[in-house]
Design a protein around this motif. Structure first.
Motif, PDB file in Angstrom:
ATOM      1  N   ILE A 208       0.848  -1.209   0.000  1.00 27.61           N
ATOM      2  CA  ILE A 208       0.000   0.000   0.000  1.00 27.61           C
ATOM      3  C   ILE A 208       0.880   1.255   0.000  1.00 27.61           C
ATOM      4  CG2 ILE A 208      -1.653   1.332   1.406  1.00 27.61           C
ATOM      5  CD1 ILE A 208      -2.662  -1.459   2.465  1.00 27.61           C
ATOM      6  N   ILE A 209       1.903   1.245   0.858  1.00 25.52           N
ATOM      7  CA  ILE A 209       2.733   2.448   1.017  1.00 25.52           C
ATOM      8  C   ILE A 209       3.570   2.705  -0.243  1.00 25.52           C
ATOM      9  CG2 ILE A 209       4.618   3.491   2.361  1.00 25.52           C
ATOM     10  CD1 ILE A 209       3.481   1.810   4.784  1.00 25.52           C
ATOM     11  N   SER A 210       4.125   1.613  -0.799  1.00 25.94           N
ATOM     12  CA  SER A 210       5.048   1.823  -1.930  1.00 25.94           C
ATOM     13  C   SER A 210       4.324   2.203  -3.224  1.00 25.94           C
ATOM     14  CB  SER A 210       5.934   0.598  -2.139  1.00 25.94           C
ATOM     15  OG  SER A 210       5.119  -0.515  -2.350  1.00 25.94           O
ATOM     16  N   LYS A 211       3.005   2.040  -3.250  1.00 28.23           N
ATOM     17  CA  LYS A 211       2.254   2.511  -4.425  1.00 28.23           C
ATOM     18  C   LYS A 211       2.237   4.044  -4.467  1.00 28.23           C
ATOM     19  CE  LYS A 211      -0.866  -1.228  -5.517  1.00 28.23           C
ATOM     20  NZ  LYS A 211      -1.995  -1.920  -4.936  1.00 28.23           N
ATOM     21  N   GLN A 212       2.322   4.641  -3.288  1.00 31.44           N
ATOM     22  CA  GLN A 212       2.184   6.095  -3.184  1.00 31.44           C
ATOM     23  C   GLN A 212       3.523   6.808  -2.981  1.00 31.44           C
ATOM     24  OE1 GLN A 212      -0.974   7.112  -3.482  1.00 31.44           O
ATOM     25  NE2 GLN A 212      -0.407   9.286  -3.444  1.00 31.44           N
ATOM     26  N   TYR A 213       4.457   6.114  -2.338  1.00 27.38           N
ATOM     27  CA  TYR A 213       5.727   6.761  -1.988  1.00 27.38           C
ATOM     28  C   TYR A 213       6.902   5.932  -2.493  1.00 27.38           C
ATOM     29  CZ  TYR A 213       2.993   9.548   1.293  1.00 27.38           C
ATOM     30  OH  TYR A 213       2.067  10.389   1.856  1.00 27.38           O
ATOM     31  N   GLU A 214       7.978   6.651  -2.803  1.00 27.21           N
ATOM     32  CA  GLU A 214       9.222   5.950  -3.112  1.00 27.21           C
ATOM     33  C   GLU A 214       9.898   5.647  -1.789  1.00 27.21           C
ATOM     34  OE1 GLU A 214      13.082   7.023  -5.666  1.00 27.21           O
ATOM     35  OE2 GLU A 214      11.136   7.763  -6.421  1.00 27.21           O
ATOM     36  N   ILE A 215      10.088   4.371  -1.473  1.00 30.04           N
ATOM     37  CA  ILE A 215      10.624   4.053  -0.149  1.00 30.04           C
ATOM     38  C   ILE A 215      11.958   3.313  -0.248  1.00 30.04           C
ATOM     39  CG2 ILE A 215       8.352   4.022   0.962  1.00 30.04           C
ATOM     40  CD1 ILE A 215       8.427   0.991   0.938  1.00 30.04           C
ATOM     41  N   THR A 216      12.808   3.584   0.752  1.00 29.72           N
ATOM     42  CA  THR A 216      14.143   2.966   0.781  1.00 29.72           C
ATOM     43  C   THR A 216      14.279   2.194   2.088  1.00 29.72           C
ATOM     44  OG1 THR A 216      14.819   5.130  -0.015  1.00 29.72           O
ATOM     45  CG2 THR A 216      16.587   3.539   0.426  1.00 29.72           C
ATOM     46  N   PRO A 217      14.752   0.939   2.044  1.00 31.53           N
ATOM     47  CA  PRO A 217      15.004   0.225   3.300  1.00 31.53           C
ATOM     48  C   PRO A 217      16.180   0.851   4.033  1.00 31.53           C
ATOM     49  CG  PRO A 217      15.165  -1.239   1.376  1.00 31.53           C
ATOM     50  CD  PRO A 217      15.063   0.154   0.862  1.00 31.53           C
ATOM     51  N   LEU A 218      16.092   0.895   5.346  1.00 35.60           N
ATOM     52  CA  LEU A 218      17.186   1.412   6.171  1.00 35.60           C
ATOM     53  C   LEU A 218      17.883   0.231   6.836  1.00 35.60           C
ATOM     54  CD1 LEU A 218      15.267   4.391   7.836  1.00 35.60           C
ATOM     55  CD2 LEU A 218      16.838   4.493   5.882  1.00 35.60           C
ATOM     56  N   GLU A 219      19.044   0.497   7.408  1.00 39.29           N
ATOM     57  CA  GLU A 219      19.803  -0.588   8.034  1.00 39.29           C
ATOM     58  C   GLU A 219      19.108  -1.053   9.317  1.00 39.29           C
ATOM     59  OE1 GLU A 219      24.138  -1.445   9.941  1.00 39.29           O
ATOM     60  OE2 GLU A 219      23.733   0.562   9.152  1.00 39.29           O
ATOM     61  N   ASN A 220      19.050  -2.368   9.523  1.00 36.11           N
ATOM     62  CA  ASN A 220      18.481  -2.900  10.762  1.00 36.11           C
ATOM     63  C   ASN A 220      19.586  -3.478  11.622  1.00 36.11           C
ATOM     64  OD1 ASN A 220      15.652  -2.458  10.167  1.00 36.11           O
ATOM     65  ND2 ASN A 220      15.920  -4.003   8.580  1.00 36.11           N
ATOM     66  N   LEU A 221      19.411  -3.379  12.951  1.00 32.10           N
ATOM     67  CA  LEU A 221      20.393  -3.949  13.878  1.00 32.10           C
ATOM     68  C   LEU A 221      20.046  -5.424  14.107  1.00 32.10           C
ATOM     69  CD1 LEU A 221      20.409  -0.926  16.365  1.00 32.10           C
ATOM     70  CD2 LEU A 221      22.105  -1.473  14.588  1.00 32.10           C
ATOM     71  N   PRO A 222      21.014  -6.233  14.570  1.00 32.50           N
ATOM     72  CA  PRO A 222      20.780  -7.685  14.689  1.00 32.50           C
ATOM     73  C   PRO A 222      19.544  -8.066  15.513  1.00 32.50           C
ATOM     74  CG  PRO A 222      23.083  -7.150  15.113  1.00 32.50           C
ATOM     75  CD  PRO A 222      22.396  -5.854  14.912  1.00 32.50           C
ATOM     76  N   ASN A 223      19.263  -7.376  16.620  1.00 31.82           N
ATOM     77  CA  ASN A 223      18.115  -7.758  17.450  1.00 31.82           C
ATOM     78  C   ASN A 223      16.843  -6.968  17.131  1.00 31.82           C
ATOM     79  OD1 ASN A 223      20.674  -7.916  19.724  1.00 31.82           O
ATOM     80  ND2 ASN A 223      19.467  -9.743  19.291  1.00 31.82           N
ATOM     81  N   ASP A 224      16.866  -6.190  16.066  1.00 28.01           N
ATOM     82  CA  ASP A 224      15.686  -5.383  15.738  1.00 28.01           C
ATOM     83  C   ASP A 224      14.468  -6.264  15.467  1.00 28.01           C
ATOM     84  OD1 ASP A 224      16.631  -2.886  16.035  1.00 28.01           O
ATOM     85  OD2 ASP A 224      17.029  -2.510  13.921  1.00 28.01           O
ATOM     86  N   THR A 225      13.320  -5.838  15.992  1.00 28.32           N
ATOM     87  CA  THR A 225      12.087  -6.561  15.707  1.00 28.32           C
ATOM     88  C   THR A 225      11.405  -5.966  14.486  1.00 28.32           C
ATOM     89  OG1 THR A 225      10.935  -5.075  17.187  1.00 28.32           O
ATOM     90  CG2 THR A 225      11.614  -7.207  18.098  1.00 28.32           C
ATOM     91  N   CYS A 226      11.931  -4.843  14.019  1.00 27.59           N
ATOM     92  CA  CYS A 226      11.225  -4.173  12.927  1.00 27.59           C
ATOM     93  C   CYS A 226      12.096  -4.067  11.683  1.00 27.59           C
ATOM     94  CB  CYS A 226      10.778  -2.788  13.385  1.00 27.59           C
ATOM     95  SG  CYS A 226      12.125  -1.728  13.877  1.00 27.59           S
TER      96      CYS A 226
END
Ligand code: SAM
Ligand code: SF4
Length: 326
Positions: A208-226
């Motif tokens: 839904i979001i990427s249909k409207q916005y150009e989005i870039t993944p950001l770096e995640n830390l090893p224990n990140d839940t998101c």
């Protein structure tokens, strides 16, 4: 180090300091009336500190206060002050309604990042979701914290047919405001009427979001839940928390302590280990903590499969979220 049988090191403790709350979010509290725990059943401030010190001695370096609503507890300021002296990263998850009374205390205790729950940007929908008229104060307190240079993460539980039409409004909010939105998949807890068809998966959200916005993944830390992203040119960021459709148990570093002093080694664990009674009796608490960690299941509290479509919420054994501490 608190290491389990899957070699996961547990260095992040989430402490619920009350199961009481001034809101009534439908996904968090059971539908039927809920009796809050009597005060003597709760860990007292000094007991919280004693237990926290034990965990810190075992390598815990991050503590989050949660609840219920942590900031409705009468001695919340005292607890924040005590835990602030431990020298660990201290954070809090709050519904934001009482933050204006606590900004100085949080700052003095070294808190730099605050998670605030806000599931809608519409005042009337906020009332429907929480059964309380507190939308304006939550929005004001988010502004207040941003002005005081706190990092503000906004937790949004996305429920199909309830607030999923607002995903893009939240992203639009990040255009000029440096908030970090975290869209959370709706999870089943005791009495919260969870059904798999109310779930909006992280993939559906991204679509839904990427249909409207150009989005870039950001770096995640090893224990990140998101999984974190940024819409092009926006000041804030957003993330998706995929507990149900794509669990992240292999990197789990979390332990939960309920307001009545019981360890839950997983958000979905049926088993609990009573530390408070042992502490009050002068018994060996550390060995109880260690036992709880080594008995942690590989995934999802050992309660359900990764195929969320197959979950029958009525067969799960757990507390309601308000009594666990999210
Ligand atoms: N009262 C505080 C608050 O609302 O932020 C802290 C406690 S609340 C239980 C912690 C987090 O759990 C909140 O962000 C809330 O939205 C989330 N939560 C509660 N029930 C949930 C559910 N069924 N599924 C997903 N997240 C849930
Ligand atoms: Fe209270 Fe937080 Fe649960 Fe809402 S999510 S009922 S604010 S504890």
């Amino acid at each position: 180090m608190l290491t389990d049988t899957y070699n996961r090191i547990h260095n992040y403790l989430r402490i619920s300091i009350t199961d009481n709350c001034n809101l009534r979010c439908f996904y968090c509290m059971p539908e039927e009336s809920y009796a809050f725990m009597p005060n003597q059943q709760l860990m007292q401030a000094e007991e919280i500190m004693q237990l926290a010190k034990l965990f810190v001695a075992q390598g815990v370096n991050k503590i989050r206060l949660t609840g219920g609503e942590p900031l409705v507890r009468k001695d919340a300021k005292e607890i924040i002050r005590l835990l602030g002296s431990l020298g660990v990263e201290l954070t809090i998850t709050t519904n934001g309604t009482r933050l204006h009374h606590f900004v100085d205390d949080l700052e003095a205790a070294g808190v730099r990042s605050v998670n605030i729950s806000l599931d809608t940007l519409q005042k009337d929908r906020f009332y429907l979701l929480t059964r309380r008229d507190q939308f304006d104060i939550v929005k004001e307190n988010i502004e207040l914290l941003l002005n005081r240079n706190f990092k503000v993460k906004v937790n949004v539980v996305v429920v199909k047919g309830v607030n999923d039409a607002e995903l893009l409004d939240f992203i639009e909010w990040t255009k000029h405001t440096p908030v970090h939105i975290r869209f959370i998949e709706f999870m089943p807890f005791d009495g919260n009427q969870w059904k798999s068809d109310k779930l909006v998966t992280w993939k559906e959200m991204l679509e839904i979001i990427s249909k409207q916005y150009e989005i870039t993944p950001l770096e995640n830390l090893p224990n990140d839940t998101c999984k974190k992203y940024m819409a092009e040119g926006h000041k804030g960021t957003f993330a998706v928390i995929s507990t149900m459709s794509s669990p992240f148990c292999s990197g789990c570093n979390r332990i939960r302590l309920t307001a009545d002093g019981k360890i839950k080694n997983c958000l979905f664990s049926e088993e609990e280990t009573d530390l408070l009674t042992a502490l009050r009796r002068g018994e060996d608490v550390l060995s109880l903590i260690e036992q709880s960690i080594v008995s942690k299941h590989k995934e999802l509290g050992g309660q359900f499969s990764k195929q969320f479509e197959l979950i029958d919420a009525n067969t799960l054994h757990n507390r309601s979220m308000i009594a666990i501490g999210g």
